[in-house]
Design an enzyme around this catalytic site. Structure first.
Site, PDB file in Angstrom:
ATOM      1  N   SER A 112       0.845  -1.199   0.000  1.00 52.38           N
ATOM      2  CA  SER A 112       0.000   0.000   0.000  1.00 52.38           C
ATOM      3  C   SER A 112       0.874   1.242   0.000  1.00 52.38           C
ATOM      4  O   SER A 112       2.046   1.219   0.392  1.00 52.38           O
ATOM      5  CB  SER A 112      -0.917   0.007   1.224  1.00 52.38           C
ATOM      6  N   HIS A 113       0.298   2.340  -0.448  1.00 57.09           N
ATOM      7  CA  HIS A 113       1.024   3.611  -0.550  1.00 57.09           C
ATOM      8  C   HIS A 113       1.622   4.006   0.797  1.00 57.09           C
ATOM      9  O   HIS A 113       2.799   4.368   0.883  1.00 57.09           O
ATOM     10  CB  HIS A 113       0.080   4.700  -1.067  1.00 57.09           C
TER      11      HIS A 113
END
Length: 96
Positions: free
Chosen positions: A50-51
């Site tokens: 995930s970012h």
């Protein structure tokens, strides 16, 4: 673990102060602004890709994802100390 390192500090569930361990349900990209000041992040859901997990690794902030029940297990104010280590890659077919 999604990002290695050692972190310790009081648990916060929202509006973390510098040095807090932020425990959340999901890794919200809106948390990127407070990320550099955190001791660590623990999320009940999420992905190491995930970012926010990627940003945490770039900032050297330890990240744990997929810790079901973390919000209940670690109430606000609890002091956590822990390390996230990558021990090696699993071989194909090895148990998780």
């Amino acid at each position: 673990g999604a990002g290695g390192g050692r972190g310790s500090g009081p648990v916060s569930h929202r509006d973390p102060a510098p040095g807090d361990v932020l425990v959340v349900r999901t890794l919200d990209p809106a948390l990127a602004g407070v990320l550099p000041s955190l001791a660590a992040i623990v999320a009940e859901t999420g992905s190491p890709l995930s970012h926010l997990a990627i940003l945490a690794r770039e900032h050297g902030v330890p990240v744990v994802v997929g810790h079901a029940g973390a919000l209940d297990a670690f109430p606000a104010g609890t002091h956590l100390v822990g390390a996230v280590e990558v021990l090696g890659e699993r071989s194909a077919g090895a148990p998780a």
